[in-house]
Design a protein around this motif. Structure first.
Motif, mmCIF file in Angstrom:
data_model
loop_
_atom_site.group_PDB
_atom_site.id
_atom_site.type_symbol
_atom_site.label_atom_id
_atom_site.label_comp_id
_atom_site.label_asym_id
_atom_site.label_seq_id
_atom_site.Cartn_x
_atom_site.Cartn_y
_atom_site.Cartn_z
ATOM 1 N N ALA A 80 0.832 -1.204 0.000
ATOM 2 C CA ALA A 80 0.000 0.000 0.000
ATOM 3 C C ALA A 80 0.865 1.252 0.000
ATOM 4 O O ALA A 80 0.555 2.226 -0.709
ATOM 5 N N ALA A 81 1.947 1.237 0.768
ATOM 6 C CA ALA A 81 2.857 2.386 0.783
ATOM 7 C C ALA A 81 3.510 2.568 -0.587
ATOM 8 O O ALA A 81 3.689 3.699 -1.061
ATOM 9 N N THR A 82 3.854 1.466 -1.233
ATOM 10 C CA THR A 82 4.421 1.536 -2.587
ATOM 11 C C THR A 82 3.409 2.128 -3.560
ATOM 12 O O THR A 82 3.771 2.957 -4.411
ATOM 13 N N LEU A 83 2.158 1.720 -3.455
ATOM 14 C CA LEU A 83 1.130 2.261 -4.337
ATOM 15 C C LEU A 83 0.961 3.760 -4.128
ATOM 16 O O LEU A 83 0.888 4.524 -5.089
ATOM 17 N N ALA A 89 4.250 10.179 -6.885
ATOM 18 C CA ALA A 89 5.456 10.446 -7.676
ATOM 19 C C ALA A 89 5.236 10.199 -9.161
ATOM 20 O O ALA A 89 6.128 10.459 -9.961
ATOM 21 N N ARG A 90 4.074 9.658 -9.504
ATOM 22 C CA ARG A 90 3.764 9.280 -10.900
ATOM 23 C C ARG A 90 4.835 8.346 -11.462
ATOM 24 O O ARG A 90 5.303 8.497 -12.573
ATOM 25 N N ASN A 91 5.174 7.365 -10.649
ATOM 26 C CA ASN A 91 6.207 6.394 -10.989
ATOM 27 C C ASN A 91 5.543 5.178 -11.630
ATOM 28 O O ASN A 91 4.892 4.376 -10.957
ATOM 29 N N THR A 92 5.741 5.018 -12.933
ATOM 30 C CA THR A 92 5.089 3.926 -13.646
ATOM 31 C C THR A 92 5.687 2.567 -13.307
ATOM 32 O O THR A 92 4.971 1.564 -13.322
ATOM 33 N N VAL A 93 6.963 2.526 -12.964
ATOM 34 C CA VAL A 93 7.592 1.249 -12.619
ATOM 35 C C VAL A 93 6.997 0.696 -11.325
ATOM 36 O O VAL A 93 6.666 -0.495 -11.223
ATOM 37 N N LEU A 156 -0.729 6.941 -17.490
ATOM 38 C CA LEU A 156 0.559 7.609 -17.280
ATOM 39 C C LEU A 156 1.574 7.212 -18.345
ATOM 40 O O LEU A 156 2.338 8.045 -18.834
ATOM 41 N N LYS A 157 1.583 5.941 -18.697
ATOM 42 C CA LYS A 157 2.535 5.452 -19.699
ATOM 43 C C LYS A 157 2.258 6.079 -21.063
ATOM 44 O O LYS A 157 3.196 6.445 -21.771
ATOM 45 N N SER A 158 0.998 6.226 -21.432
ATOM 46 C CA SER A 158 0.700 6.840 -22.728
ATOM 47 C C SER A 158 1.050 8.319 -22.714
ATOM 48 O O SER A 158 1.479 8.863 -23.734
ATOM 49 N N ALA A 159 0.907 8.985 -21.562
ATOM 50 C CA ALA A 159 1.307 10.386 -21.467
ATOM 51 C C ALA A 159 2.821 10.514 -21.608
ATOM 52 O O ALA A 159 3.314 11.447 -22.247
ATOM 53 N N GLU A 160 3.569 9.574 -21.025
ATOM 54 C CA GLU A 160 5.029 9.577 -21.187
ATOM 55 C C GLU A 160 5.414 9.343 -22.633
ATOM 56 O O GLU A 160 6.326 9.981 -23.152
ATOM 57 N N ASP A 161 4.726 8.438 -23.297
ATOM 58 C CA ASP A 161 5.033 8.132 -24.698
ATOM 59 C C ASP A 161 4.702 9.310 -25.611
ATOM 60 O O ASP A 161 5.367 9.521 -26.621
#
Length: 173
Positions: A80-83, A89-93, A156-161
């Motif tokens: 949950a903390a990771t999520l 942080a908008r961290n996709t990984v 988020l991934k499509s926004a990065e792309d």
């Protein structure tokens, strides 16, 4: 072929707000379960190995189970903390990692339920039906939460792309 995606969370919330809500609820529930199971284990620790436990080792068995649940809930607190970290942080990984771990836990728990059902219930038909209904609701809600977080990851991934390469670097100069 991957998971399907959704465009908004329930109650007309966006995917980011829904993922934050999932993260907070996951954190609160797993932390509460961790505290309750640790307190239960502590109360059983005094009874394990006593005269009352000597014959059937019931208290020792429940003590071991409650310690296992407490340790397992620590894993969920960390998830949950990771999520929550990944959302803020908008961290996709980290988002993708949460989705993969939750899918693995989902499959393992589903297999456990099916195997335990296969080797028999010792309850009445109405109790079996209510257990089945609770399981359907639990697994349905969990699948929806995984789907929401995965959809937020895809967004988020499509926004990065779409951003493309760094605009500040000049090629050929």
């Amino acid at each position: 072929m991957g998971l399907p995606h959704i465009t908004s969370f329930c109650w007309c919330l966006g995917l980011e707000a829904g993922t934050k809500l999932i993260g907070y609820v996951h954190l609160i529930l797993s932390f509460a379960l961790m505290v309750v199971s640790a307190l239960y284990a502590e109360s059983l620790r005094a009874l394990a190995g006593t005269v009352e436990d000597a014959e059937d080792h019931l208290y020792s068995t429940w003590y071991k189970i409650s310690i296992g649940v407490a340790v397992f809930t620590v894993v969920h607190v960390l998830l949950a903390a990771t999520l929550l970290y990944a959302v803020f942080a908008r961290n996709t990984v980290a988002l993708r990692g949460w989705v993969y771990v939750m899918i693995v836990l989902y499959i393992v728990s589903l297999i456990y339920v099916i195997v335990s059902m296969t080797f028999g219930f010792s309850a009445s038909g109405s109790h079996i039906f209510l257990s089945f209904l609770e399981g359907v609701v639990f697994f349905g809600i969990l699948a929806y939460c995984i789907l929401c977080v995965n959809s937020y990851y895809l967004m988020l991934k499509s926004a990065e792309d779409m951003e493309g390469p760094n605009k500040n670097s000049r090629s050929g100069v």
